[in-house]
Design an enzyme around this catalytic site. Sequence first.
Site: not given
Ligand code: RIB
Length: 307
Positions: A46, A219-220, A223, A246, A249-250, A289
Amino acid sequence: MTVTTMLHNLGSINLDHVYRVPHLVAPGETLASREYRVGLGGKGANQSLAMALAGGEVAHWGRLGRQDAWAREILARAGVDVSSLALVDEPSGHAIIQVDDLGENAILLFAGANHGFQPEAIEASLDTTRPGDWLLAQNECNGLVEIMEGAHRRGVSIAFNPAPMTDSVASLPLTHCRLLFVNRSEAARLGDVEPSASAETLLDALAAKLTDVETVLTLGGEGAWYQHGSERFHQAALAVEPVDTTGAGDTFIGYYLAALQAGLPVPDCLARATMAAALCVQHPGAADSIPRRDTVESLLAKHRPPS
Ligand code: RIB
Protein backbone atom coordinates in the site's frame (compact mmCIF):
# COMPACT_ATOMS: atom_id res chain seq x y z
CA MET A 1 21.29 16.79 -14.28
CA THR A 2 18.85 16.14 -11.42
CA VAL A 3 19.39 12.85 -9.63
CA THR A 4 16.37 11.79 -7.61
CA THR A 5 17.12 9.85 -4.45
CA MET A 6 15.43 6.49 -4.70
CA LEU A 7 13.21 5.14 -1.95
CA HIS A 8 13.54 1.38 -1.46
CA ASN A 9 10.67 -0.24 0.40
CA LEU A 10 11.29 -3.60 2.08
CA GLY A 11 7.58 -4.16 2.39
CA SER A 12 4.86 -6.70 2.92
CA ILE A 13 2.44 -7.70 0.19
CA ASN A 14 -0.87 -9.22 1.29
CA LEU A 15 -3.98 -10.46 -0.37
CA ASP A 16 -6.70 -8.71 1.60
CA HIS A 17 -9.89 -10.71 2.14
CA VAL A 18 -12.37 -8.04 3.14
CA TYR A 19 -15.72 -8.77 4.82
CA ARG A 20 -18.37 -6.07 5.41
CA VAL A 21 -20.04 -6.73 8.76
CA PRO A 22 -22.61 -4.85 10.88
CA HIS A 23 -20.13 -4.84 13.79
CA LEU A 24 -16.71 -6.39 14.44
CA VAL A 25 -17.18 -10.01 15.47
CA ALA A 26 -17.13 -10.57 19.27
CA PRO A 27 -15.39 -13.50 21.04
CA GLY A 28 -17.51 -16.64 20.61
CA GLU A 29 -19.85 -14.96 18.11
CA THR A 30 -20.64 -16.27 14.62
CA LEU A 31 -21.49 -13.41 12.31
CA ALA A 32 -22.64 -13.38 8.69
CA SER A 33 -20.91 -10.87 6.43
CA ARG A 34 -22.84 -8.86 3.85
CA GLU A 35 -20.08 -8.55 1.27
CA TYR A 36 -16.75 -10.17 0.44
CA ARG A 37 -13.94 -9.12 -1.88
CA VAL A 38 -10.26 -9.84 -2.40
CA GLY A 39 -7.79 -7.11 -3.26
CA LEU A 40 -4.18 -6.03 -3.01
CA GLY A 41 -3.02 -4.96 0.44
CA GLY A 42 -0.18 -5.23 2.90
CA LYS A 43 1.24 -2.16 4.56
CA GLY A 44 4.34 -2.33 2.39
CA ALA A 45 2.54 -2.67 -0.94
CA ASN A 46 0.00 0.00 0.00
CA GLN A 47 2.79 2.44 0.89
CA SER A 48 4.72 1.75 -2.33
CA LEU A 49 1.58 2.15 -4.40
CA ALA A 50 0.64 5.39 -2.65
CA MET A 51 4.12 6.76 -3.19
CA ALA A 52 4.07 5.88 -6.91
CA LEU A 53 0.56 7.30 -7.40
CA ALA A 54 1.79 10.47 -5.70
CA GLY A 55 4.56 10.74 -8.30
CA GLY A 56 7.43 9.33 -6.20
CA GLU A 57 10.31 7.08 -7.24
CA VAL A 58 9.99 3.84 -5.32
CA ALA A 59 11.42 0.34 -5.64
CA HIS A 60 9.56 -2.40 -3.81
CA TRP A 61 11.58 -5.24 -2.27
CA GLY A 62 9.02 -7.92 -1.62
CA ARG A 63 8.06 -11.58 -1.79
CA LEU A 64 4.85 -12.85 -3.33
CA GLY A 65 3.49 -16.34 -4.05
CA ARG A 66 3.98 -17.23 -7.71
CA GLN A 67 0.24 -17.67 -8.36
CA ASP A 68 -0.43 -14.07 -7.28
CA ALA A 69 1.65 -12.28 -9.92
CA TRP A 70 -1.38 -10.04 -10.62
CA ALA A 71 -0.49 -8.12 -7.46
CA ARG A 72 2.98 -7.35 -8.84
CA GLU A 73 1.36 -6.13 -12.06
CA ILE A 74 -0.78 -3.63 -10.14
CA LEU A 75 2.35 -2.17 -8.53
CA ALA A 76 4.30 -2.15 -11.82
CA ARG A 77 1.45 -0.46 -13.71
CA ALA A 78 1.40 2.31 -11.11
CA GLY A 79 5.12 2.94 -11.70
CA VAL A 80 6.66 1.02 -8.79
CA ASP A 81 10.04 -0.56 -9.67
CA VAL A 82 9.35 -4.25 -9.07
CA SER A 83 12.70 -5.64 -10.22
CA SER A 84 13.44 -6.77 -6.62
CA LEU A 85 9.97 -8.20 -6.04
CA ALA A 86 10.43 -11.99 -6.09
CA LEU A 87 7.75 -14.50 -7.05
CA VAL A 88 8.31 -17.47 -4.74
CA ASP A 89 6.89 -20.94 -4.12
CA GLU A 90 5.59 -20.07 -0.62
CA PRO A 91 2.02 -18.82 -0.14
CA SER A 92 1.60 -15.05 -0.24
CA GLY A 93 0.85 -13.18 2.94
CA HIS A 94 -2.82 -12.50 3.50
CA ALA A 95 -5.12 -10.54 5.77
CA ILE A 96 -8.65 -11.29 6.93
CA ILE A 97 -10.25 -7.88 7.36
CA GLN A 98 -13.62 -7.08 8.89
CA VAL A 99 -15.00 -3.61 8.17
CA ASP A 100 -18.02 -2.45 10.16
CA ASP A 101 -20.77 0.08 9.46
CA LEU A 102 -18.71 2.90 11.00
CA GLY A 103 -15.77 2.15 8.70
CA GLU A 104 -13.68 0.70 11.54
CA ASN A 105 -11.72 -2.49 10.91
CA ALA A 106 -10.15 -5.50 12.61
CA ILE A 107 -7.31 -7.31 10.83
CA LEU A 108 -5.97 -10.84 11.19
CA LEU A 109 -2.62 -11.43 9.46
CA PHE A 110 -0.86 -14.46 8.01
CA ALA A 111 2.73 -13.48 7.16
CA GLY A 112 3.41 -16.18 4.52
CA ALA A 113 6.12 -15.15 2.05
CA ASN A 114 6.58 -11.81 3.84
CA HIS A 115 8.58 -13.67 6.50
CA GLY A 116 10.89 -15.48 4.07
CA PHE A 117 13.58 -12.80 3.54
CA GLN A 118 17.05 -14.41 3.74
CA PRO A 119 20.12 -12.42 4.90
CA GLU A 120 21.87 -12.90 1.51
CA ALA A 121 18.86 -11.51 -0.38
CA ILE A 122 18.71 -8.51 1.97
CA GLU A 123 22.43 -7.83 1.42
CA ALA A 124 22.01 -8.12 -2.37
CA SER A 125 19.12 -5.64 -2.31
CA LEU A 126 21.08 -3.28 -0.06
CA ASP A 127 23.93 -3.38 -2.58
CA THR A 128 21.63 -1.68 -5.11
CA THR A 129 21.31 1.40 -2.87
CA ARG A 130 23.40 4.56 -2.94
CA PRO A 131 24.32 6.78 0.00
CA GLY A 132 21.56 9.37 0.37
CA ASP A 133 18.80 7.00 -0.78
CA TRP A 134 15.92 6.15 1.57
CA LEU A 135 14.87 2.80 2.93
CA LEU A 136 11.29 2.32 4.15
CA ALA A 137 10.11 -0.62 6.27
CA GLN A 138 7.08 -1.64 8.29
CA ASN A 139 6.71 -4.40 10.87
CA GLU A 140 5.17 -7.05 8.60
CA CYS A 141 8.40 -8.55 7.19
CA ASN A 142 11.27 -10.41 8.83
CA GLY A 143 14.91 -9.27 8.65
CA LEU A 144 14.35 -5.81 10.10
CA VAL A 145 17.51 -5.74 12.23
CA GLU A 146 19.66 -6.75 9.23
CA ILE A 147 18.00 -4.24 6.94
CA MET A 148 18.31 -1.35 9.40
CA GLU A 149 21.94 -2.14 10.27
CA GLY A 150 22.85 -2.58 6.59
CA ALA A 151 21.11 0.61 5.47
CA HIS A 152 22.70 2.59 8.30
CA ARG A 153 26.19 1.31 7.35
CA ARG A 154 25.64 2.39 3.75
CA GLY A 155 24.50 5.94 4.58
CA VAL A 156 20.91 5.24 3.53
CA SER A 157 18.21 7.19 5.45
CA ILE A 158 15.69 4.94 7.18
CA ALA A 159 11.96 5.62 7.48
CA PHE A 160 10.16 3.13 9.70
CA ASN A 161 6.49 2.48 10.41
CA PRO A 162 6.32 0.09 13.40
CA ALA A 163 2.95 -1.31 12.35
CA PRO A 164 1.57 -3.61 13.45
CA MET A 165 3.26 -2.92 16.81
CA THR A 166 4.77 -5.97 18.54
CA ASP A 167 7.17 -6.47 21.46
CA SER A 168 10.00 -7.16 18.99
CA VAL A 169 10.01 -3.51 17.89
CA ALA A 170 11.75 -2.61 21.17
CA SER A 171 14.81 -4.65 20.10
CA LEU A 172 15.22 -2.88 16.74
CA PRO A 173 17.96 -0.25 16.31
CA LEU A 174 15.41 2.58 16.15
CA THR A 175 18.04 5.25 16.76
CA HIS A 176 19.31 4.44 13.24
CA CYS A 177 16.02 5.76 11.86
CA ARG A 178 15.77 9.22 10.43
CA LEU A 179 11.98 9.26 10.28
CA LEU A 180 9.35 7.36 12.25
CA PHE A 181 5.64 7.16 11.32
CA VAL A 182 3.47 6.21 14.29
CA ASN A 183 -0.20 6.27 15.19
CA ARG A 184 -1.57 6.86 18.68
CA SER A 185 -1.19 3.31 20.02
CA GLU A 186 2.26 2.83 18.47
CA ALA A 187 3.46 6.13 19.94
CA ALA A 188 2.10 5.16 23.36
CA ARG A 189 3.86 1.77 23.30
CA LEU A 190 7.16 3.29 22.14
CA GLY A 191 6.98 6.22 24.53
CA ASP A 192 5.66 4.11 27.42
CA VAL A 193 2.68 6.36 28.11
CA GLU A 194 -1.10 5.81 28.19
CA PRO A 195 -2.73 5.60 24.72
CA SER A 196 -5.28 8.18 25.90
CA ALA A 197 -2.50 10.74 26.53
CA SER A 198 -2.60 14.08 24.72
CA ALA A 199 -0.70 14.48 21.46
CA GLU A 200 1.79 16.72 23.28
CA THR A 201 2.47 14.04 25.92
CA LEU A 202 2.96 11.39 23.24
CA LEU A 203 5.36 13.63 21.33
CA ASP A 204 7.27 14.58 24.51
CA ALA A 205 7.70 10.89 25.36
CA LEU A 206 8.99 10.07 21.88
CA ALA A 207 11.35 13.05 21.89
CA ALA A 208 12.79 11.89 25.21
CA LYS A 209 13.42 8.36 23.94
CA LEU A 210 14.40 9.02 20.31
CA THR A 211 15.89 12.49 20.51
CA ASP A 212 17.36 12.72 17.00
CA VAL A 213 14.59 10.94 15.13
CA GLU A 214 12.03 12.93 13.15
CA THR A 215 8.56 11.74 14.11
CA VAL A 216 5.26 11.94 12.28
CA LEU A 217 2.33 11.13 14.57
CA THR A 218 -0.95 10.37 12.78
CA LEU A 219 -4.12 10.75 14.83
CA GLY A 220 -6.94 10.12 12.34
CA GLY A 221 -9.64 12.75 12.81
CA GLU A 222 -7.33 14.76 15.10
CA GLY A 223 -4.87 15.31 12.27
CA ALA A 224 -1.14 14.70 12.22
CA TRP A 225 1.95 16.09 13.93
CA TYR A 226 5.58 16.40 12.85
CA GLN A 227 8.31 16.69 15.45
CA HIS A 228 12.07 17.05 15.27
CA GLY A 229 13.96 18.39 18.27
CA SER A 230 12.13 21.49 19.43
CA GLU A 231 10.33 21.92 16.10
CA ARG A 232 6.68 20.85 15.87
CA PHE A 233 4.00 21.26 13.18
CA HIS A 234 0.36 20.24 13.33
CA GLN A 235 -1.92 19.54 10.39
CA ALA A 236 -5.68 19.32 11.02
CA ALA A 237 -7.62 16.53 9.35
CA LEU A 238 -10.31 17.16 6.77
CA ALA A 239 -13.74 16.28 8.22
CA VAL A 240 -15.10 13.33 6.20
CA GLU A 241 -17.50 10.39 6.69
CA PRO A 242 -15.29 7.26 6.65
CA VAL A 243 -16.49 4.23 4.71
CA ASP A 244 -13.38 2.12 5.35
CA THR A 245 -10.24 3.28 7.17
CA THR A 246 -8.09 0.36 5.90
CA GLY A 247 -4.93 1.65 4.24
CA ALA A 248 -5.41 5.28 5.31
CA GLY A 249 -2.18 5.29 7.33
CA ASP A 250 -0.32 3.70 4.41
CA THR A 251 -1.72 6.28 1.99
CA PHE A 252 -0.58 9.03 4.35
CA ILE A 253 2.96 7.60 4.49
CA GLY A 254 3.29 7.12 0.72
CA TYR A 255 2.06 10.64 -0.02
CA TYR A 256 4.24 12.16 2.71
CA LEU A 257 7.38 10.45 1.39
CA ALA A 258 6.67 11.39 -2.24
CA ALA A 259 6.29 15.03 -1.20
CA LEU A 260 9.49 14.84 0.85
CA GLN A 261 11.33 13.27 -2.08
CA ALA A 262 10.11 16.13 -4.29
CA GLY A 263 11.73 18.57 -1.84
CA LEU A 264 8.54 20.04 -0.35
CA PRO A 265 8.70 21.58 3.14
CA VAL A 266 7.29 19.53 6.03
CA PRO A 267 3.96 21.47 6.36
CA ASP A 268 3.24 20.78 2.67
CA CYS A 269 4.15 17.10 3.08
CA LEU A 270 1.70 16.91 5.99
CA ALA A 271 -1.06 18.71 4.06
CA ARG A 272 -0.77 16.41 1.02
CA ALA A 273 -0.60 13.27 3.11
CA THR A 274 -3.60 14.32 5.21
CA MET A 275 -5.68 15.10 2.14
CA ALA A 276 -4.76 11.78 0.48
CA ALA A 277 -5.71 9.86 3.64
CA ALA A 278 -9.04 11.71 3.85
CA LEU A 279 -9.82 10.64 0.28
CA CYS A 280 -8.73 7.06 0.99
CA VAL A 281 -11.17 6.53 3.87
CA GLN A 282 -14.11 7.46 1.63
CA HIS A 283 -13.62 4.34 -0.52
CA PRO A 284 -13.58 0.63 0.35
CA GLY A 285 -10.42 -1.49 0.24
CA ALA A 286 -6.74 -0.86 0.85
CA ALA A 287 -4.75 -0.47 -2.39
CA ASP A 288 -8.02 0.11 -4.27
CA SER A 289 -8.82 3.19 -2.22
CA ILE A 290 -5.52 5.07 -2.65
CA PRO A 291 -6.26 8.28 -4.56
CA ARG A 292 -4.39 9.50 -7.63
CA ARG A 293 -2.18 12.56 -7.41
CA ASP A 294 -4.40 14.77 -9.62
CA THR A 295 -7.41 14.11 -7.36
CA VAL A 296 -5.39 15.03 -4.27
CA GLU A 297 -4.00 18.15 -5.93
CA SER A 298 -7.33 19.44 -7.17
CA LEU A 299 -8.87 18.97 -3.74
CA LEU A 300 -5.91 20.69 -2.11
CA ALA A 301 -6.32 23.62 -4.47
CA LYS A 302 -9.97 23.92 -3.36
CA HIS A 303 -9.56 23.58 0.36
CA ARG A 304 -6.27 22.99 2.05
CA PRO A 305 -7.15 21.78 5.55
CA PRO A 306 -6.23 24.40 8.19
CA SER A 307 -3.04 23.72 10.17
O1 RIB B 1 -2.66 -1.03 6.73
C1 RIB B 1 -3.62 -1.82 6.08
C2 RIB B 1 -3.04 -3.15 5.74
O2 RIB B 1 -2.72 -3.85 6.92
C3 RIB B 1 -3.96 -4.07 4.99
O3 RIB B 1 -3.90 -3.89 3.60
C4 RIB B 1 -3.56 -5.45 5.47
O4 RIB B 1 -3.02 -6.25 4.49
C5 RIB B 1 -2.60 -5.21 6.61
O5 RIB B 1 -1.30 -5.41 6.25
